[in-house]
Design a protein around this motif. Structure first.
Motif, PDB file in Angstrom:
ATOM      1  N   SER A  44       0.911  -1.347  -0.068  1.00  0.00           N
ATOM      2  CA  SER A  44       0.113  -0.159   0.089  1.00  0.00           C
ATOM      3  C   SER A  44       0.783   1.054  -0.113  1.00  0.00           C
ATOM      4  O   SER A  44       1.551   1.515   0.894  1.00  0.00           O
ATOM      5  N   THR A  45       0.941   1.883  -1.160  1.00  0.00           N
ATOM      6  CA  THR A  45       1.573   3.248  -1.183  1.00  0.00           C
ATOM      7  C   THR A  45       0.561   4.366  -0.701  1.00  0.00           C
ATOM      8  O   THR A  45      -0.572   4.202  -0.742  1.00  0.00           O
ATOM      9  N   LEU A  78     -13.371   7.563  -6.430  1.00  0.00           N
ATOM     10  CA  LEU A  78     -13.185   6.175  -5.735  1.00  0.00           C
ATOM     11  C   LEU A  78     -13.656   6.316  -4.202  1.00  0.00           C
ATOM     12  O   LEU A  78     -14.044   5.444  -3.754  1.00  0.00           O
ATOM     13  N   LEU A  79     -13.381   7.330  -3.718  1.00  0.00           N
ATOM     14  CA  LEU A  79     -13.823   7.868  -2.523  1.00  0.00           C
ATOM     15  C   LEU A  79     -15.364   7.660  -2.229  1.00  0.00           C
ATOM     16  O   LEU A  79     -15.770   6.886  -1.226  1.00  0.00           O
ATOM     17  N   THR A 160      -0.266 -10.386  -7.322  1.00  0.00           N
ATOM     18  CA  THR A 160      -1.868  -9.851  -7.268  1.00  0.00           C
ATOM     19  C   THR A 160      -2.518 -10.352  -6.196  1.00  0.00           C
ATOM     20  O   THR A 160      -3.406  -9.526  -5.590  1.00  0.00           O
ATOM     21  N   ILE A 161      -2.157 -11.386  -5.553  1.00  0.00           N
ATOM     22  CA  ILE A 161      -2.900 -12.105  -4.463  1.00  0.00           C
ATOM     23  C   ILE A 161      -2.715 -10.993  -3.316  1.00  0.00           C
ATOM     24  O   ILE A 161      -3.445 -10.534  -2.360  1.00  0.00           O
ATOM     25  N   VAL A 162      -1.381 -10.676  -2.925  1.00  0.00           N
ATOM     26  CA  VAL A 162      -1.063  -9.808  -1.923  1.00  0.00           C
ATOM     27  C   VAL A 162      -1.672  -8.444  -2.125  1.00  0.00           C
ATOM     28  O   VAL A 162      -2.324  -7.532  -1.164  1.00  0.00           O
ATOM     29  N   ALA A 163      -1.740  -7.861  -3.207  1.00  0.00           N
ATOM     30  CA  ALA A 163      -2.199  -6.523  -3.443  1.00  0.00           C
ATOM     31  C   ALA A 163      -3.638  -6.657  -3.295  1.00  0.00           C
ATOM     32  O   ALA A 163      -4.188  -5.747  -2.784  1.00  0.00           O
ATOM     33  N   SER A 168      -5.298  -2.724  -0.955  1.00  0.00           N
ATOM     34  CA  SER A 168      -4.621  -1.827  -1.744  1.00  0.00           C
ATOM     35  C   SER A 168      -5.605  -1.543  -2.857  1.00  0.00           C
ATOM     36  O   SER A 168      -6.404  -2.601  -3.563  1.00  0.00           O
ATOM     37  N   THR A 169      -5.840  -0.377  -3.534  1.00  0.00           N
ATOM     38  CA  THR A 169      -6.932   0.109  -4.549  1.00  0.00           C
ATOM     39  C   THR A 169      -6.108  -0.449  -6.039  1.00  0.00           C
ATOM     40  O   THR A 169      -6.877  -0.322  -6.948  1.00  0.00           O
TER      41      THR A 169
END
Lengths: 473, 712
Positions: A44-45, A78-79, A160-163, A168-169
């Motif tokens: 997550s950035t 997105l919010l 992909t799985i961890v993202a 994370s969006t």
């Protein structure tokens, strides 16, 4: 008959693995509190973190600007889409479970679109090969079709799985990019335009994809180099009409199609793009009207991306550099670093114009390497797309080296982070070393894949030349 | 690793130098790997020679620059405390809280802020992810029994010149139920220093004295205090449990005061754990330093340096660090030491500038210390309560002082207290001078004697040499497996045009995927094996041996199941035709996985990686199918078979453990249950070594055995 059964079996196999990947995600989501993935800097950035999004939503609910306090830097759309979901808690379930489910759906949808794109690409490529009389190349092999491989690579890629699990969006951003590419491949101008506008709106960097998309819409999907078709045509004209190969050539619907740029879909695309753009801007304008308007929005989102304000460590290379650089050189180096992406656009577009989809892949790799806040979600996208070219890149060099490198770096990076942050025995250089190794791997990947693709083209040219000679004698 | 692929792509084109270098390495990989491996082992043996003398790196520390202020006045006060405590113990008071109250009384008489901290012992739990997470994610409190709790007494002196942002911690663990003389003396030493520090003017950091109740283990008490200090629980389970327990007690109000009055000072600059050994030394007073924390982490070398400097040069104590005693009488080590000594003399004769020889006795001693240093780091279990501090990035050591004669003699005891107290005072005064936290000196080092160390830059060379042969061999195997494929060669040489027929079908450069899948499955199995003991522990009344047998059986069973699930029905895509040189690719992928694993482990815990590499690298490099060797019937092949079998035997973790245990401690009375016990201990401390054994070593061993028994 047997072939049909085989393809049915493959289909079944594909669906099994798809369901398996969804099940794995759901299981991991259930344990997400223990895994604590959402706090990892690789996942997550500042742009993609859902926790920041929840914070922005909370600020908005208490009628403050969601961008106050430099917490949230994403899109206001997105919010309003994901925000209400972050606020909902289900008793006994992990936090943000609804959002996680949305991300799972986004991943599956991306995979399906990749698969459809892959089929489309394969059919088109098969047609053009048939036209060149290189039918054998397009024969079905005993492995899965490239679209299925790409979709499964995308779904089962640990990145992909961890993202997806790590709140994370980026699954949503990836979906937008894939949607635009799918639309361009199928020449559905409204869809392509929508995808592109959304992708650009969400993460800005996909803006450079407009070049491959216009090429895709104009020329159609990837083909062998155009020169071959011209040669071929020339030979056919010279031959007697009774030649059977000529009939084969006529079997292809439109021989001119691969090398004629058709403006119609492009115009459509541009029209729809402007329409969607206006629409998105109006929506954004409405939602941030009382918080400083669109200009404030641009400053807080795109400005934040381009000026690299957040220097917290991530897996890119910019944070370290801009933490070190003197303030009065900062603007100069910002231009240099972002120019890096732009410099490469034109030469690549000229060299790979006959393969617009591959061009899009190369652009995505380059931008995810040089972007200001990269995360594993970006890598997941281009690694998935890499699967689409599995036939063309069969001879890619260093594949095993790259594989080992990716595994090694992705394991080493959390360890180095731990050494630096939690144990205190390492320092920032330890972590940055893995970031550099990662950047090098990406460079090797892009260089090798492009050179493998060019080699493939050369091989095709050679084969077609021998065919032409055979035909003449 | 695939550099040589370009060999067949364009043989005539002049290649880039880096590619040529890669090709050179690959073509000579056999020789180079043997050279690298031997060099790795040799440099390991040379390490005691390369050790440097320690030096104090941080200038601000200035150890021993001031005269000790501790006088006989403080010592006599401390003697009073010791006497009271021992008399308390003689009276055998029924309530254990009496001794804490006494200590608290003494503390508050000095003007320190006193507080109590109540904690409940926690059973050691297995947190496989503990290593990768911050300490706070491990605070799961379960199974608290209210009747058993420990009580830490904490006294804090506020520094007259400080701002309350930093603190130095003194820890004296003692058993509140039965106070031994050693524990009473350690309390006495701490008390004498503490009473001095209430009066001094130079103090810039607060002093915290934790009297840890070691009823449930020293580490647990210190750990509980640290957790409350750094990660207070404001709501939820912690308070609930406490409330629940308070309901049972009569004296609720006082207890509540105790809990709410948890006092803090600033961040900790350093911590000293003081212990006095009950056994007595024969010759002189001595000081043992224990420094290893979890996962082989060490405190900053400067902390050990000041202790060492002050103890040797100021107080005249003999410093000891742990040694592998059985190595001291080792014949071949002595011979090696003598050879090295004579080599050193020879070198000195040739050029007086070369000074690398050390006396043979020093060499043997250094090797013994180095071995134990490696061993305790590799275990990943903290060697004392100081280990708890390292989890919060606080540098800490345990100082165990032992006196010459049993201290019944009054004058002797006073002298002992004075020397111990002055040592602690000096260390605290040095640490007090620090402006920042310890950062100047090394964190990654190995000790070969109390005043000699090996820095990371030196010992990494050994490891790098040992491991560097792995990628070379993997690359050469990979290249050969790709080049020697008969179908491919035929196509390339005979009719190049028809190579295209294969183009779409054979994913030539992706052939390794099948082997990679196998390796992945085996590594997954390793993770499963790691989790099995968690369930086996639930079985009641199990002897270690039966647990071990159950574990082995379950592991084999799960391996079969995994191969059945992932091996057969889904694998038709890649497994359509078994390749000719499949074992070579498999070995190549195995070696690459081992390489990645070892490199990763060397960052987490160097000692584990080094020991693991010594076992694993030769095994990985030698692995070769038995069938091929037996077929060719040559002496060379038979020797390889013998090597393979021997290395395969020693590479299996249980046999390796038992063999080493037998070599160091004698073979009588060894059973497989010992391995289970050992494993359980490193498991309970959530050491990364446990993960290493299950996720890297064991899968690699299985794959090597698979290669050896490969039906090619």
């Amino acid at each position: 008959m047997e072939a049909k059964e085989q393809s049915k079996k493959k289909e079944l196999w594909y669906w099994n693995w798809l369901i398996g990947s969804v099940a794995l995600r759901v299981i991991l989501i259930y344990f997400s509190n223990n895994l604590n993935l959402a706090s990892r800097p690789e996942i997550s950035t500042p742009l993609t973190s859902l926790r920041r999004l929840a914070e922005g939503y909370w600020l908005k609910q208490s009628s403050m600007s969601p961008y106050a306090g430099s917490m949230y830097h994403g899109s206001p759309l997105l919010l309003s889409l994901l925000g209400p979901l972050t606020a909902k808690r289900i008793e006994g379930q992990p936090d943000h479970i609804l959002c996680s489910l949305v991300f799972v759906i986004a991943d599956v949808a991306s995979a399906m679109f990749i698969r459809a794109t892959g089929r489309n690409l394969q059919i088109a490529y098969g047609q053009s090969l048939k036209f060149l009389d290189l039918v054998k190349l397009s024969e079905k092999s005993d492995i899965l079709p490239s679209g299925d491989i790409a979709a499964l690579v995308y779904l089962w890629n640990p990145f992909t799985i961890v993202a997806c699990v790590g709140l994370s969006t980026s699954p949503v951003e990836n979906l937008a990019i894939i949607l635009s590419l799918y639309g361009a491949c199928r020449r559905i101008a409204p869809l392509a335009a929508f995808g592109w506008v959304m992708a650009t709106h969400l993460s800005l960097y996909p803006v450079i994809l407009i070049i491959p998309m216009i090429l895709l819409l104009g020329y159609g999907p990837d083909t062998p180099p155009r020169k071959l078709f011209l040669q071929r045509k020339y030979v056919e004209v010279g031959d007697t009409p009774s030649n059977d190969r000529c009939q084969q050539g006529e079997a292809v619907d439109q021989p001119e199609l691969p090398y004629v740029f058709s403006w119609r879909p492009v115009i459509h695309f541009l029209f729809w793009t402007s329409l969607w753009l206006v629409y998105v801007l109006v929506l954004c304008g409405v939602s941030v009207k009382q918080y400083g308007g669109l200009w404030e929005l641009f400053k807080r989102t795109y400005g934040f991306m381009l000026t690299v304000q957040d220097l917290s460590p991530n897996m890119g290379v910019l944070w370290y550099f801009f933490a070190e650089v003197f303030d009065f050189f900062r603007n100069f180096f910002l231009i240099v670093f972002h120019g890096n992406i732009l410099f490469m656009i034109l030469p690549l577009a000229i060299r790979l114009k006959h393969r617009p989809f591959f061009l899009a892949f190369v652009y995505i790799v380059i931008s995810s390497m040089l972007k200001s806040y990269p995360s594993v979600g970006d890598s997941a996208l281009y690694l998935g797309l890499l699967g689409l070219f599995v036939n063309e890149l069969a001879d890619m060099k260093f594949s095993f080296f790259l594989f080992c490198g990716y595994i090694g770096v992705s394991l080493l990076s959390p360890v180095m982070h731990n050494l630096w942050i939690w144990r205190g025995t390492g320092n920032a250089n330890f972590y940055f070393a893995t970031a550099m190794a990662y950047a090098c791997l990406q460079i090797i990947l892009v260089v090798e894949s492009v050179s493998a693709m060019l080699n493939h083209d050369r091989k095709l040219r050679k084969l077609s030349a021998t065919k032409v000679l055979d035909g003449k004698t | 690793m695939g550099e040589s692929e370009s060999e067949n792509e364009a043989p005539k084109v002049k290649l880039r130098p880096i590619v040529r270098l890669g090709m050179f390495l690959i073509s000579h990989s056999h020789l180079l790997s043997v050279v690298c491996c031997t060099a790795g082992v040799l440099t390991l043996l040379l390490l005691p020679l390369l050790a440097k003398n320690t030096y104090i790196s941080e200038n601000a520390l200035m150890p021993g620059s001031a005269n000790p202020m501790l006088s006989s006045q403080e010592v006599s006060e401390a003697n009073g405390l010791v006497k009271d405590l021992t008399s308390l113990d003689l009276k055998r008071m029924a309530s254990g809280i009496e001794s804490q109250r006494l200590i608290a009384q003494y503390m508050s008489n000095l003007g320190a802020e006193v507080s109590f901290q109540k904690f409940y012992p926690q059973s050691n739990q297995f947190h496989p992810l503990h290593f990768f997470s911050s300490p706070d994610s491990a605070t799961i409190r379960e199974n608290i029994s209210c009747s058993s709790y420990g009580l830490n007494t904490v006294g804090i002196i506020r520094a007259p010149r400080g701002d309350g942002k930093e603190a130095i911690v003194l820890v004296t663990p003692y058993n509140s139920e039965k106070i031994g003389l050693g524990e009473a003396l350690s309390l006495g030493i701490a008390y004498s220093v503490f009473s001095l520090l209430t009066r001094v003017t130079w103090l810039a950091k607060d002093i915290i004295w934790v009297v840890a109740d070691s009823k449930y283990g020293e580490y647990a008490a210190v750990d509980a205090w640290l957790r409350d200090y750094y990660i207070p629980v404001f709501s939820g389970l912690g308070i609930q449990n406490a409330e629940m327990c308070h309901g049972l007690e009569e004296n609720t109000i006082r207890e509540r005061n105790m809990r709410d009055g948890f006092k803090r000072a600033g961040t900790m600059a350093a911590a000293l754990v003081i212990k006095v050994a009950d056994r007595s030394e024969q010759f002189e007073d001595s000081l043992s330093i224990y420094a290893e924390a979890s996962n082989g982490q060490m405190p900053n070398l400067d902390l050990i340096n000041i202790v060492n400097y002050l103890a040797v040069h100021r107080q005249g104590l003999r410093i000891k660090v742990e040694k592998m005693w059985s190595l001291l009488n080792c014949k071949w080590l002595k011979i090696l030491g003598e050879i090295l000594e004579s080599l050193g003399h020879l070198a000195k004769n040739l050029n007086p500038q070369w000074k690398f020889g050390i006396p043979a006795a020093d060499y043997v001693e250094g090797t013994a210390t180095l071995t134990s240093s490696l061993y305790y780091q590799a275990l990943g279990i903290p060697t004392g309560p100081h280990g708890a501090f390292r989890d919060y990035q606080v540098d800490a050591v345990t100082l165990e002082i032992s006196s010459r004669v049993s201290s019944n003699n009054k004058g002797r005891q006073n002298d002992f207290l004075l020397r111990g107290g002055r040592l602690i005072e000096g260390v605290i005064r040095s640490v007090n001078n620090l402006l920042e936290k310890f950062h100047q000196s090394f964190f990654l080092y190995l000790l070969t004697s109390p005043s000699k160390f090996l820095s990371v830059g030196v010992y990494m060379i050994t490891f790098a040499l040992l491991v560097s042969s792995l990628p070379m061999v993997a690359a050469s195997l990979y290249a050969h497996a790709n080049n020697l494929d008969p179908s491919f060669e035929k196509n390339e040489s005979n009719h190049p045009a028809s190579a295209a027929d294969e183009l779409g079908i054979t994913l030539r450069s992706w052939k390794w995927l099948y082997a990679a899948k196998k390796v992945l499955v085996v590594h997954l199995w390793g993770a499963v094996v790691l989790l099995l003991p968690y369930f086996i522990c639930q079985i009641p009344n199990c002897t270690p041996t039966t647990s071990f047998v159950v574990w082995v059986l379950l592991s084999i069973f799960s391996l079969l199941i995994l191969f059945w699930i992932l091996g057969s029905p889904f694998s038709y895509v890649y497994a359509s035709q078994p390749q000719q040189r499949e074992w070579a690719l498999l070995k190549s992928v195995t070696i690459s996985a081992a390489f990645i694993g070892l490199c990763l482990m060397s960052v987490i815990n160097f000692a584990t990686a080094e020991i693991g590499a010594l076992l694993m690298v030769p095994m990985c490099l030698m692995a070769h199918p038995l069938k091929l060797d037996v077929k060719s019937r040559k002496l060379r092949n038979f020797s390889r078979v013998a090597c393979n079998l021997a290395l395969g035997f020693i590479g299996f973790p249980p046999t390796a453990f038992l063999v080493f245990k037998g070599v160091f401690e004698g073979f009588d009375g060894i059973s497989v249950g010992d391995f289970w016990n050992w494993l359980e201990s490193i498991w309970a401390w959530s050491s990364a070594t446990y993960l290493y054994i299950g996720m890297i070593h064991l899968p690699c061993w299985i794959l090597c055995i698979h290669v050896i028994l490969h039906p090619c």
